[in-house]
Design a protein around this motif. Structure first.
Motif, PDB file in Angstrom:
ATOM      1  N   ALA A  74       0.462  -4.052 -12.152  1.00  0.00           N
ATOM      2  CA  ALA A  74      -0.262  -4.385 -10.932  1.00  0.00           C
ATOM      3  C   ALA A  74      -1.000  -3.174 -10.400  1.00  0.00           C
ATOM      4  CB  ALA A  74       0.711  -4.909  -9.869  1.00  0.00           C
ATOM      5  N   ASP A  75      -2.257  -3.379 -10.025  1.00  0.00           N
ATOM      6  CA  ASP A  75      -3.021  -2.354  -9.312  1.00  0.00           C
ATOM      7  C   ASP A  75      -2.930  -2.650  -7.825  1.00  0.00           C
ATOM      8  OD1 ASP A  75      -4.543  -0.564 -11.289  1.00  0.00           O
ATOM      9  OD2 ASP A  75      -4.873  -2.571 -12.114  1.00  0.00           O
ATOM     10  N   VAL A  76      -2.532  -1.649  -7.060  1.00  0.00           N
ATOM     11  CA  VAL A  76      -2.421  -1.779  -5.609  1.00  0.00           C
ATOM     12  C   VAL A  76      -3.372  -0.776  -4.972  1.00  0.00           C
ATOM     13  CG1 VAL A  76      -0.902  -1.576  -3.600  1.00  0.00           C
ATOM     14  CG2 VAL A  76      -0.025  -2.567  -5.734  1.00  0.00           C
ATOM     15  N   LEU A  77      -4.283  -1.273  -4.170  1.00  0.00           N
ATOM     16  CA  LEU A  77      -5.255  -0.443  -3.472  1.00  0.00           C
ATOM     17  C   LEU A  77      -4.801  -0.265  -2.027  1.00  0.00           C
ATOM     18  CD1 LEU A  77      -8.032   0.957  -3.128  1.00  0.00           C
ATOM     19  CD2 LEU A  77      -9.018  -1.323  -2.753  1.00  0.00           C
ATOM     20  N   VAL A  78      -4.704   0.980  -1.565  1.00  0.00           N
ATOM     21  CA  VAL A  78      -4.262   1.283  -0.204  1.00  0.00           C
ATOM     22  C   VAL A  78      -5.391   2.020   0.505  1.00  0.00           C
ATOM     23  CG1 VAL A  78      -2.435   2.239   1.231  1.00  0.00           C
ATOM     24  CG2 VAL A  78      -1.917   1.521  -1.115  1.00  0.00           C
ATOM     25  N   LEU A 180      -3.836  -3.013   0.611  1.00  0.00           N
ATOM     26  CA  LEU A 180      -3.166  -2.716   1.878  1.00  0.00           C
ATOM     27  C   LEU A 180      -4.127  -1.921   2.745  1.00  0.00           C
ATOM     28  CD1 LEU A 180       0.022  -1.835   0.048  1.00  0.00           C
ATOM     29  CD2 LEU A 180       0.196  -3.161   2.148  1.00  0.00           C
ATOM     30  N   SER A 181      -4.299  -2.349   3.984  1.00  0.00           N
ATOM     31  CA  SER A 181      -5.130  -1.627   4.942  1.00  0.00           C
ATOM     32  C   SER A 181      -4.221  -1.128   6.055  1.00  0.00           C
ATOM     33  CB  SER A 181      -6.219  -2.546   5.494  1.00  0.00           C
ATOM     34  OG  SER A 181      -7.101  -1.843   6.342  1.00  0.00           O
ATOM     35  N   LEU A 182      -4.143   0.205   6.200  1.00  0.00           N
ATOM     36  CA  LEU A 182      -3.186   0.834   7.113  1.00  0.00           C
ATOM     37  C   LEU A 182      -3.863   1.168   8.433  1.00  0.00           C
ATOM     38  CD1 LEU A 182      -1.367   3.241   4.617  1.00  0.00           C
ATOM     39  CD2 LEU A 182      -0.998   0.789   5.017  1.00  0.00           C
ATOM     40  N   HIS A 183      -3.355   0.589   9.521  1.00  0.00           N
ATOM     41  CA  HIS A 183      -3.976   0.715  10.832  1.00  0.00           C
ATOM     42  C   HIS A 183      -2.983   1.280  11.848  1.00  0.00           C
ATOM     43  CE1 HIS A 183      -7.806  -1.606  10.191  1.00  0.00           C
ATOM     44  NE2 HIS A 183      -7.135  -1.881   9.083  1.00  0.00           N
ATOM     45  N   HIS A 432       4.838   2.575   7.387  1.00  0.00           N
ATOM     46  CA  HIS A 432       3.705   2.183   6.541  1.00  0.00           C
ATOM     47  C   HIS A 432       4.136   2.118   5.076  1.00  0.00           C
ATOM     48  CE1 HIS A 432       0.115   1.657   8.875  1.00  0.00           C
ATOM     49  NE2 HIS A 432       0.133   2.861   9.419  1.00  0.00           N
ATOM     50  N   ALA A 433       4.824   3.162   4.617  1.00  0.00           N
ATOM     51  CA  ALA A 433       5.201   3.218   3.210  1.00  0.00           C
ATOM     52  C   ALA A 433       6.219   2.139   2.852  1.00  0.00           C
ATOM     53  CB  ALA A 433       5.763   4.609   2.886  1.00  0.00           C
ATOM     54  N   ASN A 434       7.197   1.903   3.722  1.00  0.00           N
ATOM     55  CA  ASN A 434       8.166   0.838   3.462  1.00  0.00           C
ATOM     56  C   ASN A 434       7.482  -0.516   3.325  1.00  0.00           C
ATOM     57  OD1 ASN A 434      10.257   2.664   3.635  1.00  0.00           O
ATOM     58  ND2 ASN A 434      11.028   1.949   5.613  1.00  0.00           N
ATOM     59  N   THR A 435       6.554  -0.797   4.239  1.00  0.00           N
ATOM     60  CA  THR A 435       5.864  -2.089   4.207  1.00  0.00           C
ATOM     61  C   THR A 435       4.990  -2.195   2.965  1.00  0.00           C
ATOM     62  OG1 THR A 435       5.868  -2.082   6.633  1.00  0.00           O
ATOM     63  CG2 THR A 435       4.430  -3.659   5.547  1.00  0.00           C
ATOM     64  N   ALA A 436       4.344  -1.107   2.589  1.00  0.00           N
ATOM     65  CA  ALA A 436       3.518  -1.118   1.386  1.00  0.00           C
ATOM     66  C   ALA A 436       4.352  -1.371   0.144  1.00  0.00           C
ATOM     67  CB  ALA A 436       2.769   0.211   1.259  1.00  0.00           C
ATOM     68  N   ALA A 440       4.107  -4.550  -2.351  1.00  0.00           N
ATOM     69  CA  ALA A 440       3.874  -4.403  -3.788  1.00  0.00           C
ATOM     70  C   ALA A 440       4.958  -5.101  -4.603  1.00  0.00           C
ATOM     71  CB  ALA A 440       3.825  -2.924  -4.144  1.00  0.00           C
ATOM     72  N   ALA A 441       6.206  -5.013  -4.133  1.00  0.00           N
ATOM     73  CA  ALA A 441       7.308  -5.664  -4.851  1.00  0.00           C
ATOM     74  C   ALA A 441       7.190  -7.175  -4.817  1.00  0.00           C
ATOM     75  CB  ALA A 441       8.639  -5.227  -4.248  1.00  0.00           C
TER      76      ALA A 441
END
Length: 446
Positions: A74-78, A180-183, A432-436, A440-441
């Motif tokens: 999987a490719d995940v774009l953040v 993922l868009s981090l706000h 942020h990292a936990n949610t990302a 992803a999982a």
């Protein structure tokens, strides 16, 4: 936290409790790419309107993509820095990068693509708020671009920004399973919005928020039109966003006819079978935004009328200052003045949308309204005028003391109403990292 203080951004986050500057973030990306050449790749995707680079740090397997299908895994774009006034995504990227390198077995088939900053020009103008620990200090250096100059949103209203094109082209290149868009919210709680069923995120999101003492915001005005899957977890479709943004000055009927939110970068991964999750994390927490007790209709109407009157009065004061500018001060001439006008449009449209005395206008949310909904409206009724006053104070000649006086008074009201408490940057980054990682999982592999 796995962030490493041997990196410039890591030192800012862990040792100094502050957001990294763009230079520190870029230096950290170069440092990691040099230290881990087998797993990290850094490249420049293009340049902003002012010629600043947009850079992507990719971490994970470098398997080539087969010509006839998706790459295994999987490719995940953040994406960080979609809004110039929001800084926590930078810290979230740093934490994610260090986790991906320290614990590769946790997501063995995932390649993380970290876009360091989508709007570096806006970030440059907003840099005065980077070190703030109080709301007055934050708004003293405040900048948030006009609607048509926000790269994540501009395609929805016909904008043709190079930054938007770079992101859309990157989505077409990577075909990410997840974006993922981090706000960051200035004051509030945490919540997330997703373009596909986010039920699998509800439990890990709630656990992370509780672990870091971050209140979950259930009545943010951003989400009044969105179906809630669980507290603070919302599903968004283009029609939800269109209806919402029609009330905020961010979308017109003409924009909607041209595609509206469907054309925004949030929904671009859908054409490749992917999804987007937008994560909001507050810089200052407030515990007034999660009470889902219903409010009697009569009390709700009274609250909405008061909020509309509040906005209109503050809008009148700001408009009077703006129209009193000397003739040579072109209101479309500077980013700050253009940004001020976006906030004033939002003031007018929100007042009409909320006011029960204007029945032709859209209501803020389907009845019954909850205490959280009304608190979210109250938050916006304070936030938008403060933003506008902050922008106007920077935009007009310094010898005019009136915008600064309004900003000081309204910021004090904002603080009194919501009692904001600074959330350490480490907690913002970790949430942020936990949610990302949870998002992803939850993404099925091809």
């Amino acid at each position: 936290m796995l962030t490493d203080t041997s990196t410039a951004a890591g030192r800012a986050i862990l040792l100094h409790d502050r957001y990294p500057t763009l230079d520190e973030l870029t230096a950290t990306a170069h440092h990691l790419a040099a230290r881990h050449p087998g797993r990290c790749r850094l490249r420049t995707l293009g340049t902003s309107r002012a010629g600043r680079p947009l850079q992507l740090l990719s971490i994970g397997p470098a398997d080539p993509r087969p010509a006839d299908g998706p790459r295994p895994g999987a490719d995940v774009l953040v994406v960080s820095g979609a809004h110039a006034d929001e800084f926590s995504g930078r810290a979230g990227l740093v934490e994610l990068a260090h986790r991906a390198l320290a614990r590769p077995a946790r997501h063995p088939a995932t390649t993380w693509h970290l876009l360091l900053c989508l709007d570096p020009d806006g970030a440059h103008l907003a840099g005065g708020g980077l070190l703030a620990r109080t709301l007055p200090a934050y708004f003293a250096g405040y900048y948030r671009p006009a609607a048509e100059e926000q790269p994540e949103w501009a395609p929805a209203i016909g904008g043709r920004l190079p930054e938007s094109r770079i992101l859309l082209d990157l989505i077409d290149e990577l075909r990410p399973a997840l974006q993922l868009s981090l706000h960051t919210a200035d004051v509030g709680g945490t919540f997330l919005q997703a373009t596909a069923d986010p039920t699998a995120l509800a439990a890990p999101f709630a656990r992370s928020a509780a672990a870091f003492g971050i209140p979950v915001e259930t009545g943010s005005f951003d989400t009044h039109r969105l179906p809630a899957v669980s507290p603070g977890v919302f599903l968004m479709e283009p029609e939800h966003i269109d209806t919402q943004e029609n009330t905020t000055g961010m979308l017109t009927d003409q924009d909607e006819a041209r595609g509206g939110a469907r054309a925004a970068t949030w929904f671009a991964p859908r054409r490749h079978g992917g999804r987007t999750v937008v994560v909001e994390v507050p810089a200052w927490t407030s515990h007034h935004l999660g009470d889902d007790a219903p409010v009697p209709a009569q009390d709700a109407d009274r609250h909405l009328r008061a909020a509309a009157d509040h906005l209109r009065e503050r809008g009148r004061q700001l408009t009077a200052l703006l129209t009193a500018l000397p003739p040579h001060e072109d209101p479309h001439d500077t980013p700050l003045l253009r940004a001020t006008r976006t906030q004033l449009t939002a003031l007018r449209q929100l007042a009409d949308a909320w006011d029960p005395r204007t029945p032709e206008g859209p209501r803020p949310a389907p009845p019954p309204l909850t205490r959280a909904h009304l608190a979210g409206i109250d938050l916006w009724a304070h936030r938008i005028p403060v933003r506008a006053a902050a922008l106007l104070r920077r935009a007009i000649p310094a010898q005019d003391p009136r915008p600064a006086a309004l900003l000081d008074t309204w910021c004090a009201h904002y603080r009194h109403r919501f009692r904001p408490t600074w959330l350490p940057v480490t907690r913002q980054a970790a949430h942020h990292a936990n949610t990302a990682e949870a998002a992803a999982a939850a993404v099925p592999l091809p």
